[in-house]
Scaffold this motif. Structure first.
Motif, PDB file in Angstrom:
ATOM      1  N   LYS A   1       0.850  -1.199  -0.029  1.00 43.19           N
ATOM      2  CA  LYS A   1       0.006  -0.028  -0.064  1.00 43.19           C
ATOM      3  C   LYS A   1       0.851   1.366  -0.138  1.00 43.19           C
ATOM      4  O   LYS A   1       0.460   2.443  -0.488  1.00 43.19           O
ATOM      5  N   ASN A   2       1.887   1.065   0.633  1.00 47.57           N
ATOM      6  CA  ASN A   2       2.823   2.458   0.600  1.00 47.57           C
ATOM      7  C   ASN A   2       3.553   2.584  -0.857  1.00 47.57           C
ATOM      8  O   ASN A   2       4.508   1.700  -1.163  1.00 47.57           O
ATOM      9  N   PRO A   3       3.308   3.657  -1.397  1.00 46.43           N
ATOM     10  CA  PRO A   3       3.712   3.759  -2.970  1.00 46.43           C
ATOM     11  C   PRO A   3       5.293   3.664  -2.997  1.00 46.43           C
ATOM     12  O   PRO A   3       5.985   3.420  -3.968  1.00 46.43           O
ATOM     13  N   TYR A   4       5.777   4.553  -1.787  1.00 51.74           N
ATOM     14  CA  TYR A   4       7.523   4.337  -1.868  1.00 51.74           C
ATOM     15  C   TYR A   4       8.246   2.881  -1.702  1.00 51.74           C
ATOM     16  O   TYR A   4       8.799   2.448  -2.501  1.00 51.74           O
ATOM     17  N   LEU A   5       7.447   2.052  -0.966  1.00 56.61           N
ATOM     18  CA  LEU A   5       7.790   0.563  -0.781  1.00 56.61           C
ATOM     19  C   LEU A   5       7.406   0.057  -2.062  1.00 56.61           C
ATOM     20  O   LEU A   5       8.227  -0.975  -2.624  1.00 56.61           O
ATOM     21  N   ARG A   6       6.393   0.129  -2.594  1.00 59.08           N
ATOM     22  CA  ARG A   6       5.594  -0.191  -4.021  1.00 59.08           C
ATOM     23  C   ARG A   6       6.813  -0.391  -4.995  1.00 59.08           C
ATOM     24  O   ARG A   6       7.433  -1.038  -5.485  1.00 59.08           O
TER      25      ARG A   6
ATOM     26  N   GLY B   1       9.321  -2.924  -6.742  1.00 61.29           N
ATOM     27  CA  GLY B   1       9.253  -3.358  -8.159  1.00 61.29           C
ATOM     28  C   GLY B   1      10.409  -2.846  -8.945  1.00 61.29           C
ATOM     29  O   GLY B   1      11.009  -3.814  -9.658  1.00 61.29           O
ATOM     30  N   ALA B   2      10.948  -2.009  -8.485  1.00 60.22           N
ATOM     31  CA  ALA B   2      12.511  -1.621  -9.021  1.00 60.22           C
ATOM     32  C   ALA B   2      13.351  -2.941  -8.880  1.00 60.22           C
ATOM     33  O   ALA B   2      14.063  -3.214  -9.696  1.00 60.22           O
ATOM     34  N   ALA B   3      13.315  -3.478  -7.667  1.00 55.79           N
ATOM     35  CA  ALA B   3      14.420  -4.514  -7.564  1.00 55.79           C
ATOM     36  C   ALA B   3      14.113  -5.788  -8.042  1.00 55.79           C
ATOM     37  O   ALA B   3      15.019  -6.606  -8.815  1.00 55.79           O
ATOM     38  N   VAL B   4      12.669  -5.813  -8.378  1.00 58.99           N
ATOM     39  CA  VAL B   4      12.383  -7.336  -8.942  1.00 58.99           C
ATOM     40  C   VAL B   4      12.699  -6.809 -10.634  1.00 58.99           C
ATOM     41  O   VAL B   4      13.107  -7.943 -11.405  1.00 58.99           O
ATOM     42  N   LEU B   5      12.646  -5.734 -11.183  1.00 55.35           N
ATOM     43  CA  LEU B   5      13.094  -5.311 -12.578  1.00 55.35           C
ATOM     44  C   LEU B   5      14.437  -5.495 -12.737  1.00 55.35           C
ATOM     45  O   LEU B   5      14.674  -5.973 -13.832  1.00 55.35           O
TER      46      LEU B   5
END
Length: 416
Positions: A253-258, A262-266
């Motif tokens: 839910k936290n956009p910064y965490l999200r 996501g960046a780490a997965v990419l």
């Protein structure tokens, strides 16, 4: 006396049409200049960011920093959650769109491409150039929607070098089943102007060379099968993008965490692959139309784009739909015994058509991208993809006014 009055009234009406013509040629030209300049600068900025990333591969590891900067920028300017759906809503309902959205989407999309996010180069919210120009020109509530459509046409034409597609797309995408014919002169003027501005600014139009088989029954039947498969892929594309976005928002839910996750997965996915799925991927589209595509390239691109957009990075969905369609079409053509490059071209326009629900614009796109060839193949493919894709679509604000199954007014929104 009554005949004189009738003639006077007819001339008065004719004068009104002529006045309207000059009005919208002038306004369309002004908005087209603005849209062409913004679209061209955006194209140049994205290309420069991509070149920098390719020259310095270590920038990939700054993706979490870039994502946090994008989220922070949207929060700072209070433009969170704004995009193409809001542009469509402004045409439908006259809803206001923040003026800061243009520079914010510009900067955010360039950051996305600089860091290696998978997104289009079109920066969809830039289409609000016409809306903001209309506000500056103090246009009334009846004229402001047409100005918004002009902006969509001008930017699209500048980015892809396809002015006629840009015109019809703007008229067709808002309400499926009804064309805004009142916008034909304004949008065509804006699109041609935007295209000419892009040429003057050194932005090359998007063009591909493909050999189209001669018209025959066997090939037509195979094209119909390919179009049906592409319609399914377009549904997967739309559902994939929306599904991943909803999943990420629900679980993180936290956009910064999200965006950081996501960046780490990419970054991890990029290290597992060959780098073809970062950025827009126009060079991969070119290879597919030349007859070369990895069998799973379309799946990888869909996954990369869904995570990129879903976690908070910015960019358009049109070029990714081109990539997915061209890569899938190239591979599927081998299954069906069609020429690979021809299949890629069919896949590109068919998946795009199914995703945006714009069959006429998609047919015209095939001509502007690939040449006239045999238009009947592309027309058949787009028609089938439009029908079989049902009411799925990239834009949830898009309205399907008339049923795809029968001549019936339904007025429903596209399904995410």
């Amino acid at each position: 006396m009554s005949q004189v009055r009738r003639l006077r009234d007819e001339f008065a009406h004719m004068g009104l049409y002529v006045k309207t013509l000059f009005k919208w040629v002038l306004l369309g030209g002004v908005i087209g200049v603005a849209g062409g300049a913004v679209g061209s600068l955006f194209h140049i900025g994205v290309n420069y960011a991509t070149a920098v990333r390719l020259a310095h591969p270590w920038i990939l590891y700054l993706m979490p920093v870039g994502g946090l900067a994008i989220v922070g920028l949207y929060r700072l300017t209070k433009t969170e959650g704004k995009g193409t759906n809001d542009i469509i809503a402004s045409v439908h309902f006259g809803e206001q769109v923040p003026g800061l959205l243009v520079p914010v989407i510009f900067v955010s999309t360039v950051i996305t491409h600089l860091c290696g996010g998978s997104a289009g180069r079109e920066g969809a919210a830039l289409q609000m150039v016409g809306y903001q120009a209309g506000r500056l020109l103090r246009l009334g509530e009846k004229d402001l929607p047409l100005a918004t459509l002009c902006g969509m046409s001008g930017v699209f034409a500048a980015l892809f070098g396809t002015p006629l597609t840009a015109t019809v797309f703007a008229l067709e995408v808002i309400s499926v089943g009804v064309l805004y014919y009142a916008g034909l002169v304004p949008c065509l003027t804006a699109a041609l102007t935007g295209y000419l501005v892009s040429v003057l600014m050194g932005v090359p139009p998007t063009r591909f060379t493909v050999t189209v088989p001669g018209l025959e029954v066997r090939t037509m039947l195979l094209v119909m099968v390919l179009a049906l498969l592409c319609a399914v892929v377009s549904i997967l594309f739309c559902r994939g993008l929306h599904g991943v976005e909803h999943l990420l928002k629900r679980t993180l839910k936290n956009p910064y965490l999200r965006v950081a996750v996501g960046a780490a997965v990419l970054i991890g996915l990029t290290l597992l692959t060959n780098g073809d799925y970062n950025g827009a991927g126009m060079e991969v589209i070119g290879r597919a139309i030349a007859g070369q595509a990895d069998p799973w390239a379309w799946v990888w691109k869909l996954l990369f784009t869904a995570i990129t957009i879903g976690c908070g990075f910015k960019g358009g969905e049109v070029v990714p739909s081109f990539f997915v369609g061209a890569a899938f079409g190239c591979v599927a053509a081998g299954w069906l015994g069609l020429p690979a490059g021809f299949g890629a071209a069919m896949g590109l326009v068919s998946v795009f058509c199914g995703a945006v629900n714009c069959p006429l614009a998609s047919i015209i796109l095939s001509v502007e991208l690939f040449g006239s060839g045999d238009l009947l193949y592309f027309a058949m493919a787009c028609s089938i993809s439009y029908l079989i894709s049902g009411y799925c679509g990239l834009y949830s604000s898009q309205t399907i006014l008339y049923s795809k199954l029968r001549a019936e007014f339904i007025n429903v929104r596209t399904h995410e």
